[in-house]
Design a protein around this motif. Sequence first.
Motif, PDB file in Angstrom:
ATOM      1  N   HIS A   1      66.884  58.664 -94.813  1.00  0.00           N
ATOM      2  CA  HIS A   1      65.969  58.741 -95.949  1.00  0.00           C
ATOM      3  C   HIS A   1      64.624  58.095 -95.628  1.00  0.00           C
ATOM      4  CE1 HIS A   1      69.905  59.141 -98.203  1.00  0.00           C
ATOM      5  NE2 HIS A   1      69.255  60.237 -98.502  1.00  0.00           N
ATOM      6  N   ALA A   2      64.632  57.063 -94.802  1.00  0.00           N
ATOM      7  CA  ALA A   2      63.363  56.477 -94.368  1.00  0.00           C
ATOM      8  C   ALA A   2      62.586  57.458 -93.501  1.00  0.00           C
ATOM      9  CB  ALA A   2      63.631  55.184 -93.594  1.00  0.00           C
ATOM     10  N   LEU A   3      63.285  58.188 -92.653  1.00  0.00           N
ATOM     11  CA  LEU A   3      62.631  59.190 -91.809  1.00  0.00           C
ATOM     12  C   LEU A   3      61.973  60.272 -92.654  1.00  0.00           C
ATOM     13  CD1 LEU A   3      62.136  60.501 -88.994  1.00  0.00           C
ATOM     14  CD2 LEU A   3      64.372  61.587 -89.232  1.00  0.00           C
ATOM     15  N   ILE A   4      62.595  60.647 -93.751  1.00  0.00           N
ATOM     16  CA  ILE A   4      62.085  61.736 -94.586  1.00  0.00           C
ATOM     17  C   ILE A   4      60.976  61.260 -95.521  1.00  0.00           C
ATOM     18  CG2 ILE A   4      62.702  63.358 -96.425  1.00  0.00           C
ATOM     19  CD1 ILE A   4      65.433  63.597 -95.213  1.00  0.00           C
ATOM     20  N   PHE A   5      61.171  60.094 -96.150  1.00  0.00           N
ATOM     21  CA  PHE A   5      60.294  59.710 -97.253  1.00  0.00           C
ATOM     22  C   PHE A   5      59.277  58.620 -96.920  1.00  0.00           C
ATOM     23  CE2 PHE A   5      64.167  61.157 -99.591  1.00  0.00           C
ATOM     24  CZ  PHE A   5      63.585  62.241-100.232  1.00  0.00           C
ATOM     25  N   ILE A   6      59.515  57.799 -95.917  1.00  0.00           N
ATOM     26  CA  ILE A   6      58.731  56.588 -95.714  1.00  0.00           C
ATOM     27  C   ILE A   6      57.773  56.729 -94.543  1.00  0.00           C
ATOM     28  CG2 ILE A   6      58.822  54.105 -95.366  1.00  0.00           C
ATOM     29  CD1 ILE A   6      60.020  55.019 -98.003  1.00  0.00           C
ATOM     30  N   ASN A   7      56.492  56.511 -94.820  1.00  0.00           N
ATOM     31  CA  ASN A   7      55.468  56.433 -93.776  1.00  0.00           C
ATOM     32  C   ASN A   7      54.895  55.016 -93.653  1.00  0.00           C
ATOM     33  OD1 ASN A   7      55.646  59.185 -93.139  1.00  0.00           O
ATOM     34  ND2 ASN A   7      54.205  59.725 -94.781  1.00  0.00           N
ATOM     35  N   ASP A   8      55.022  54.237 -94.711  1.00  0.00           N
ATOM     36  CA  ASP A   8      54.518  52.868 -94.726  1.00  0.00           C
ATOM     37  C   ASP A   8      55.449  51.976 -93.914  1.00  0.00           C
ATOM     38  OD1 ASP A   8      53.459  50.404 -95.237  1.00  0.00           O
ATOM     39  OD2 ASP A   8      53.618  50.536 -97.424  1.00  0.00           O
ATOM     40  N   ARG A   9      54.945  51.377 -92.836  1.00  0.00           N
ATOM     41  CA  ARG A   9      55.782  50.568 -91.958  1.00  0.00           C
ATOM     42  C   ARG A   9      56.326  49.325 -92.657  1.00  0.00           C
ATOM     43  NH1 ARG A   9      55.576  52.103 -86.665  1.00  0.00           N
ATOM     44  NH2 ARG A   9      56.457  50.093 -86.039  1.00  0.00           N
ATOM     45  N   ASP A  10      55.659  48.877 -93.710  1.00  0.00           N
ATOM     46  CA  ASP A  10      56.152  47.718 -94.447  1.00  0.00           C
ATOM     47  C   ASP A  10      57.431  48.035 -95.224  1.00  0.00           C
ATOM     48  OD1 ASP A  10      54.101  46.124 -93.541  1.00  0.00           O
ATOM     49  OD2 ASP A  10      52.799  46.555 -95.249  1.00  0.00           O
ATOM     50  N   LEU A  11      57.748  49.314 -95.389  1.00  0.00           N
ATOM     51  CA  LEU A  11      58.940  49.725 -96.124  1.00  0.00           C
ATOM     52  C   LEU A  11      60.042  50.231 -95.199  1.00  0.00           C
ATOM     53  CD1 LEU A  11      57.369  51.586 -99.190  1.00  0.00           C
ATOM     54  CD2 LEU A  11      58.238  49.240 -99.089  1.00  0.00           C
ATOM     55  N   PHE A  12      59.834  50.099 -93.900  1.00  0.00           N
ATOM     56  CA  PHE A  12      60.853  50.556 -92.959  1.00  0.00           C
ATOM     57  C   PHE A  12      62.106  49.681 -93.076  1.00  0.00           C
ATOM     58  CE2 PHE A  12      58.184  52.797 -89.455  1.00  0.00           C
ATOM     59  CZ  PHE A  12      57.801  53.746 -90.384  1.00  0.00           C
ATOM     60  N   PRO A  13      63.285  50.271 -93.297  1.00  0.00           N
ATOM     61  CA  PRO A  13      64.516  49.473 -93.244  1.00  0.00           C
ATOM     62  C   PRO A  13      64.867  49.140 -91.800  1.00  0.00           C
ATOM     63  CG  PRO A  13      65.038  51.777 -93.603  1.00  0.00           C
ATOM     64  CD  PRO A  13      63.542  51.677 -93.640  1.00  0.00           C
ATOM     65  N   LEU A  14      65.829  48.270 -91.633  1.00  0.00           N
ATOM     66  CA  LEU A  14      66.180  47.772 -90.301  1.00  0.00           C
ATOM     67  C   LEU A  14      66.570  48.897 -89.356  1.00  0.00           C
ATOM     68  CD1 LEU A  14      66.812  45.354 -88.415  1.00  0.00           C
ATOM     69  CD2 LEU A  14      69.134  45.379 -89.355  1.00  0.00           C
ATOM     70  N   GLN A  15      67.431  49.777 -89.802  1.00  0.00           N
ATOM     71  CA  GLN A  15      67.930  50.831 -88.913  1.00  0.00           C
ATOM     72  C   GLN A  15      66.798  51.730 -88.420  1.00  0.00           C
ATOM     73  OE1 GLN A  15      70.940  50.857 -87.878  1.00  0.00           O
ATOM     74  NE2 GLN A  15      72.090  49.659 -89.361  1.00  0.00           N
ATOM     75  N   TYR A  16      65.892  52.088 -89.317  1.00  0.00           N
ATOM     76  CA  TYR A  16      64.806  52.979 -88.912  1.00  0.00           C
ATOM     77  C   TYR A  16      63.781  52.243 -88.054  1.00  0.00           C
ATOM     78  CZ  TYR A  16      61.248  56.610 -89.237  1.00  0.00           C
ATOM     79  OH  TYR A  16      60.326  57.578 -88.925  1.00  0.00           O
ATOM     80  N   PHE A  17      63.559  50.968 -88.335  1.00  0.00           N
ATOM     81  CA  PHE A  17      62.637  50.181 -87.528  1.00  0.00           C
ATOM     82  C   PHE A  17      63.146  50.059 -86.094  1.00  0.00           C
ATOM     83  CE2 PHE A  17      61.109  46.108 -85.839  1.00  0.00           C
ATOM     84  CZ  PHE A  17      59.739  46.276 -85.990  1.00  0.00           C
ATOM     85  N   LEU A  18      64.445  49.757 -85.938  1.00  0.00           N
ATOM     86  CA  LEU A  18      65.028  49.662 -84.602  1.00  0.00           C
ATOM     87  C   LEU A  18      65.108  51.028 -83.930  1.00  0.00           C
ATOM     88  CD1 LEU A  18      67.874  47.073 -85.290  1.00  0.00           C
ATOM     89  CD2 LEU A  18      65.663  46.681 -84.203  1.00  0.00           C
TER      90      LEU A  18
END
Length: 298
Positions: A217-234
């Motif tokens: 869901h972060a891959l689809i909806f999130i572009n703001d790096r401050d909202l990246f969850p741990l899994q997507y950040f790693l």
Amino acid sequence: MKQKNRLLGDQLVIAFAYGFIGLFALVCLYPLVLTLSVSFSSEQAVARNGYSIIPLSPSLDTYKYIFVNSGMKLLKSYGVTLLVTTVGTMGALLITSMIAFSLSIKKLKYRNVLAFISNFTIIFSAGLIPWYMVSVNYYGLKNSILALILPSIFSVWNMFLMRTYFASISPSLYEAAEMDGANYFTIYVKIALPLSKTALLTVGLMYALQYWNDWWHALIFINDRDLFPLQYFLYNILSNVNAISSGRIPSGASGNITLPAETVKMAITVITIGPIMFLYPYIQKYFVHGIMAGAVKE
């Protein structure tokens, strides 16, 4: 004599059972120990000798690379994941348990129709593109923390598991409460939930694991790096490392960079599963009991 032979046979069976279970536990533990070992090995030693159960040229370079280069961002992503997991799990438990309790009441009109509609959504869906368009255009989930919570806040499978558990509670308890003037919400809060702690912990663990491991869901909806969850950040760190290691240099990176590609994969695995490993043993017995109860009761 027969009793001694029987006792000896029982002891042999017990010894065999413990040996078999211990061997199976070692087989299951081996990948985890191997992952931990490789994460503390140097990249050069892993590339030269392969994976080893004992760290080769023990080094903290991989963890230094992850935490030093992305320290504050990593902590922020941890915070986002903890927030999403906590709020999402509590919200999902509330919604799922309320629907499950309602469908477990035989007096509820059209409860079979509602159950069929819920089950229908498992078999058929509108597809990814309509789902994305509705989520973005109508619900405004783009670059929103709700985008990491709402899409996973209800599971039909978990709802049916809880409904089965609620249905196993004696109806006489509900009838006695009704005679005392309690409405169904009071029955749900005062009777159904306290008697269903096992089911709540089981379903709660499922939701918590789902939220903790979610990166889609972060891959689809999130572009703001401050909202990246741990899994997507790693996941982004690993993607950049793999890109550099394969010669595809990301924008802003130098062309003469050597990064610990293999050990980064293992270190990321250790970082992501660590909290779950410490949490799971405390609720394992409730999880197993809840699965069995939901499987055999109706």
